[in-house]
Motif scaffolding. Structure first.
Motif, short mmCIF file in Angstrom:
data_model
loop_
_atom_site.label_atom_id
_atom_site.label_comp_id
_atom_site.label_asym_id
_atom_site.label_seq_id
_atom_site.Cartn_x
_atom_site.Cartn_y
_atom_site.Cartn_z
N VAL A 720 0.81 -1.20 0.00
CA VAL A 720 0.00 0.00 0.00
C VAL A 720 0.85 1.27 0.00
O VAL A 720 2.03 1.25 0.34
N GLY A 721 0.21 2.39 -0.37
CA GLY A 721 0.86 3.69 -0.28
C GLY A 721 1.82 3.92 -1.43
O GLY A 721 1.61 3.46 -2.55
N GLU A 722 2.87 4.66 -1.15
CA GLU A 722 3.90 4.95 -2.14
C GLU A 722 5.24 4.48 -1.60
O GLU A 722 6.10 5.28 -1.23
N PRO A 723 5.44 3.18 -1.48
CA PRO A 723 6.68 2.68 -0.90
C PRO A 723 7.89 3.09 -1.73
O PRO A 723 7.83 3.14 -2.95
N ILE A 724 8.96 3.38 -1.04
CA ILE A 724 10.19 3.81 -1.69
C ILE A 724 11.31 2.86 -1.29
O ILE A 724 11.56 2.65 -0.10
N THR A 725 11.96 2.28 -2.28
CA THR A 725 13.15 1.46 -2.04
C THR A 725 14.31 2.06 -2.82
O THR A 725 14.23 2.22 -4.04
N LYS A 726 15.38 2.40 -2.11
CA LYS A 726 16.58 2.94 -2.73
C LYS A 726 17.77 2.08 -2.32
O LYS A 726 18.04 1.92 -1.14
N ILE A 727 18.47 1.53 -3.32
CA ILE A 727 19.66 0.74 -3.07
C ILE A 727 20.79 1.36 -3.88
O ILE A 727 20.69 1.47 -5.11
N SER A 728 21.84 1.78 -3.21
CA SER A 728 22.92 2.45 -3.92
C SER A 728 24.27 2.04 -3.35
O SER A 728 24.41 1.75 -2.16
N ASP A 729 25.26 2.02 -4.26
CA ASP A 729 26.66 1.75 -3.89
C ASP A 729 26.80 0.45 -3.11
O ASP A 729 27.49 0.40 -2.09
N CYS A 730 26.13 -0.58 -3.59
CA CYS A 730 26.20 -1.89 -2.94
C CYS A 730 26.77 -2.93 -3.91
O CYS A 730 26.70 -2.77 -5.13
N SER A 731 27.29 -4.00 -3.36
CA SER A 731 27.82 -5.10 -4.15
C SER A 731 27.10 -6.38 -3.76
O SER A 731 26.93 -6.67 -2.58
N MET A 732 26.67 -7.14 -4.78
CA MET A 732 26.00 -8.41 -4.53
C MET A 732 26.72 -9.52 -5.30
O MET A 732 26.89 -9.45 -6.51
N LYS A 733 27.13 -10.54 -4.58
CA LYS A 733 27.84 -11.67 -5.18
C LYS A 733 27.12 -12.96 -4.81
O LYS A 733 26.84 -13.21 -3.64
N GLN A 734 26.81 -13.76 -5.82
CA GLN A 734 26.10 -15.02 -5.62
C GLN A 734 24.84 -14.81 -4.77
O GLN A 734 24.57 -15.55 -3.85
N SER A 735 24.11 -13.76 -5.09
CA SER A 735 22.97 -13.36 -4.27
C SER A 735 21.79 -12.99 -5.16
O SER A 735 21.97 -12.65 -6.34
N THR A 736 20.62 -13.08 -4.61
CA THR A 736 19.39 -12.83 -5.35
C THR A 736 18.62 -11.67 -4.73
O THR A 736 18.32 -11.68 -3.53
N LEU A 737 18.30 -10.68 -5.55
CA LEU A 737 17.48 -9.55 -5.10
C LEU A 737 16.17 -9.61 -5.86
O LEU A 737 16.14 -9.62 -7.09
N LYS A 738 15.07 -9.65 -5.13
CA LYS A 738 13.76 -9.75 -5.75
C LYS A 738 12.88 -8.61 -5.24
O LYS A 738 12.65 -8.49 -4.03
#
Length: 767
Positions: A720-738
């Motif tokens: 609901v609403g206006e959710p905000i997700t900000k991801i910056s300057d990160c490193s992901m190795k052998q990982s899943t972002l959904k």
């Protein structure tokens, strides 16, 4: 006997009759004077009060004896007159303390109740104070004054009640204080649920509405006038010169749901929410002051419906956005049902001043349902001044139905069209702390005579208002040697106490209950081991700060479901804080599902802050915040902040944070992660969902400067609403972002190759 004016003769018989009538009138006068003579009676119980009221006459005063009135259900039914009201008052203001299961019901005409104090209990009925006895026994022309309701909350967090319910007509509620409501339900409500309570003309003035914590759910309003069902009816209630201090229950500090009401001269100090014209037409907000002082999510006025007036108000340091902006003009629903959002039409927003306020939201809430833009509405002669922020205005839809004229901007603010002028001048502050523009030729904004009520002029004369207190570190400092039993030392803890441990090892045989805010710290790295399923249990009223400790799970029972910190198993109507700094957590894997924090339903964390800490070999979840699973907008924590931590070999999620449902009355939860590293997370045998993070319905997620190495699915589900997700300057190795939709803002997110040489996107990065 002759009448000298007319020359008429009066017979002796007539003369006798005349003298007799004079005597009768004289006797009636004497008797009447005796009958109307005011009486004073002192009573010591609810039964004695009932007896005294049965024979009370206009002008009488009934005095309630000082002391504790436990489980006293006071019923006041009486009829005075305007010139001679019946008064029921405390022997000494504030010294009649109604405790336990006490309440007050008032009905009749011209009755004044003065000086009561509700404390240490909660109402057995739906209201603490009710301006009615039964549906057909209402109060009219009555007054309650100099009365305090203090933390008189039902222990069940989501068991609803009101503290004050106003019914009838022409009643006054003044110079009272309502402080610390912790359970669900409006603090004060004006009820319009009968013909006898419409167009009521109530006066609510000079009251102190004290701090109310974030409820984390709908139903945390401080004042509501009407309901959606009666929202097109006129209430004609006046809310004048009241002080709202840190009223953070939910989005709506005041929820206006009726017509013809006036809100004037009120102060809102650091309140998270807005004065909201939620339903009803022809309401006025005039000469109110909103002091956010930079506190997060503080708001001003939200406009919905027709013929509303927002005139000569002042906002300072308001930081809230979306529905909590300094000024919010909503979109409506075409042909709206009575309980949704009616279109803004024929409304005026004129001569207001907003200083250092971050967000003005126009056509807010615009979506497929709320598509009716404002019409024939004017925004003119206002001042919008914020030299630190250029993008003050947010426009969500077509604003052609709003006319803008003679509005003043600080020179840096980006204009949204004609009707705005940037000026080059300075701010000046008067002796009362109100800012205006130095250039006196500018006539926009609040008037030069703008003034609002002082805090000192509100509330009972005998009551000392609560100050902004520290949570931790203001009490005693108590050194605990290694040989001492930490449980015994802490059993008499006082709020703010600090327990300092040496660099030795401490073994706890009992759970430590935390019923007040305390700090446990060690400058030398004390090691704490424990033999029970929990080390600390945060009870209602408690808060916990850990600093410099090593928590070791080697001695914990070999059962599933241990936790270092647990909340109470029972409903908590007080919010808690958990702060962890520079601590190490290790070997918490004696059995599966060993959590750092385990929470229960109907508990709520105001804030959880973990920084500069290390977590190794934890078989369960770090923060399990998912017990409000009914999906009705309730959740377990507002702010969750992880800064500069390392997490390695964690069996389940780092954070499982859940807020379900479609209710928009709350703002959180909010998650911030910065400079953290996560390695091998989510591989525990009991992690059936194979998640490393589960964020369901989180309203704001900001993840920066962090490394994710070999973690299970990082699942973000927007609701609901206006959710905000900000991801910056990160490193992901052998990982899943959904992420469930396209609302996320991703910047400089590095998706490293896995051991098999496939790129990060193929590993499972999804939007």
């Amino acid at each position: 006997m002759y009448n000298t004016k007319r020359g008429l003769k009066i017979s002796s018989v007539a003369q006798s009759h005349f003298l007799f009538i004079i005597m009768i009138l004289f006797v009636m006068f004497i008797v009447g004077c005796q009958t109307n003579q005011s009486s004073y009676q002192k009573v010591e119980s609810a039964d004695q009060l009932k007896t005294a009221l049965a024979v009370a006459n206009p002008g009488d005063t009934i005095v309630l004896a000082n002391g504790e009135w436990k489980d006293a259900e006071l019923v006041i039914q009486a009829n005075g007159t305007k010139e001679a009201p019946i008064v029921v008052m405390a022997e000494k203001l504030g010294e009649v303390k109604l405790t336990g299961s006490s309440n007050l019901k008032l009905a009749g005409e011209f009755v004044v109740v003065n000086g009561l104090h509700f404390t240490k209990g909660y109402t057995p009925t739906a209201e603490v104070i009710s301006f009615r006895i039964k549906k057909d026994q209402l109060a009219n022309n009555c007054r309650i004054t100099e009365t305090l309701i203090d933390n008189y909350s039902n222990p069940e967090r989501h068991e609803s009640d009101y503290w004050v319910g106003m019914y009838g007509k022409n009643n006054r509620f003044d110079h009272n204080a309502l402080v610390g409501k912790g359970n669900k339900g409006v603090t004060m409500a004006v009820r319009l649920n009968s013909e006898e309570s419409l167009e009521n003309g109530h006066l609510i003035d000079h009251n102190y509405f004290g701090p109310r914590e974030n409820l984390g759910a709908n139903g945390g309003e401080t004042l509501r006038i009407g309901t959606s069902h009666y929202s097109l009816s006129f209430s004609n209630t006046q809310v004048i010169n009241n002080y709202f201090d840190r009223c953070d229950g939910e989005h709506e500090i005041i929820s206006n749901k009726s017509c013809g009401n006036l809100f004037k001269g009120n102060v809102f100090e650091e309140c998270v929410g807005t004065l909201t014209f939620r339903h009803g037409n022809e309401n006025t907000a005039e000469s109110n002051a909103f002091f956010g002082n930079g506190k997060p999510h503080t708001g001003g006025i939200r406009v919905i419906n027709e013929k509303q007036k927002v005139i000569n108000n002042y906002g300072y340091g308001l930081t809230g956005h979306r529905f909590r902006g300094a000024l919010v003009v909503m979109n409506g629903v075409p042909n709206s049902p009575i309980n949704r959002y009616n279109q803004v039409i024929d409304s005026e927003i004129n001569n207001n001043t907003f200083i250092n306020c971050d967000y003005v939201q126009l056509c807010a809430g615009s979506d497929e349902e709320r598509s009716a833009i404002p019409q024939t509405t004017s925004i003119s002669n206002n001042i919008f001044w914020n030299e630190a922020k250029d993008d003050v205005f947010t426009v969500y839809d077509d604003i052609s139905g709003i006319s803008f004229d003679a509005n003043i901007l600080s020179k840096n603010i980006e204009s949204i069209g004609s009707g705005f002028s940037a000026v080059n001048t300075e701010l000046v502050q008067n002796e009362k702390g109100i800012y205006s523009l130095k250039d006196e030729s500018i006539t926009a904004g609040t008037t030069s005579e703008f003034a609002v009520v002082s805090k000192e002029a509100t509330g009972p004369s005998w009551y000392t208002k609560p100050k902004q207190a520290k949570t931790f570190g203001y009490g005693r400092t108590i050194a605990v040697a290694a040989g001492e039993d930490l449980f015994d030392v802490m059993k008499d803890a006082k709020a703010g106490d600090v327990y300092t441990l040496s660099g030795d090892e401490y073994l706890l045989e009992k759970k430590i209950p935390v019923a007040v805010p305390i700090t446990v710290q060690s400058k030398e790295g004390a090691v704490i081991k424990f033999e029970k399923s929990n080390l600390f249990v945060i009870e209602n009223g408690g808060a916990l700060q850990l600093d410099g400790l090593i928590i070791d799970g080697a001695e914990c029972p070999d059962y599933a479901g241990n936790a270092v910190v647990s909340t109470s198993r029972y409903s908590m109507n007080r919010n808690y804080k958990l702060f962890i700094n520079n601590c190490e957590f290790r070997d918490l894997d004696v059995n599966h599902s060993f959590n750092i924090l385990k929470v229960y339903k109907n508990t709520f964390a105001d804030s959880i802050l973990i920084e500069n800490s290390r977590f190794t070999d934890v078989s369960g979840t770090i923060l399990e915040l998912n017990q409000e699973s009914d999906d009705i907008g309730i959740y377990n924590a507002e702010f969750v902040i992880l800064t500069n931590n390392t997490f390695k070999n964690i069996g389940k999620e780092i954070v499982n944070l859940h807020r379900g449902g479609s209710d928009e009355s709350t703002f959180g939860p909010l998650l911030f992660i910065d400079h953290c590293s996560f390695e091998k997370v989510g591989y525990g045998p009991k992690n059936k969902g194979e998640k490393s993070f589960t964020l369901h319905g989180v309203q704001k997620t900001k993840i920066t400067n962090s490394v994710f190495d070999d973690i299970k699915t990082f699942d973000i589900y927007h609701t609901v609403g206006e959710p905000i997700t900000k991801i910056s300057d990160c490193s992901m190795k052998q990982s899943t972002l959904k992420i469930s939709d396209q609302a996320a803002l991703l910047s400089n997110l590095k998706l490293a190759k896995d051991a098999n040489g496939s790129d990060g996107e193929k590993v499972g990065y999804k939007l």
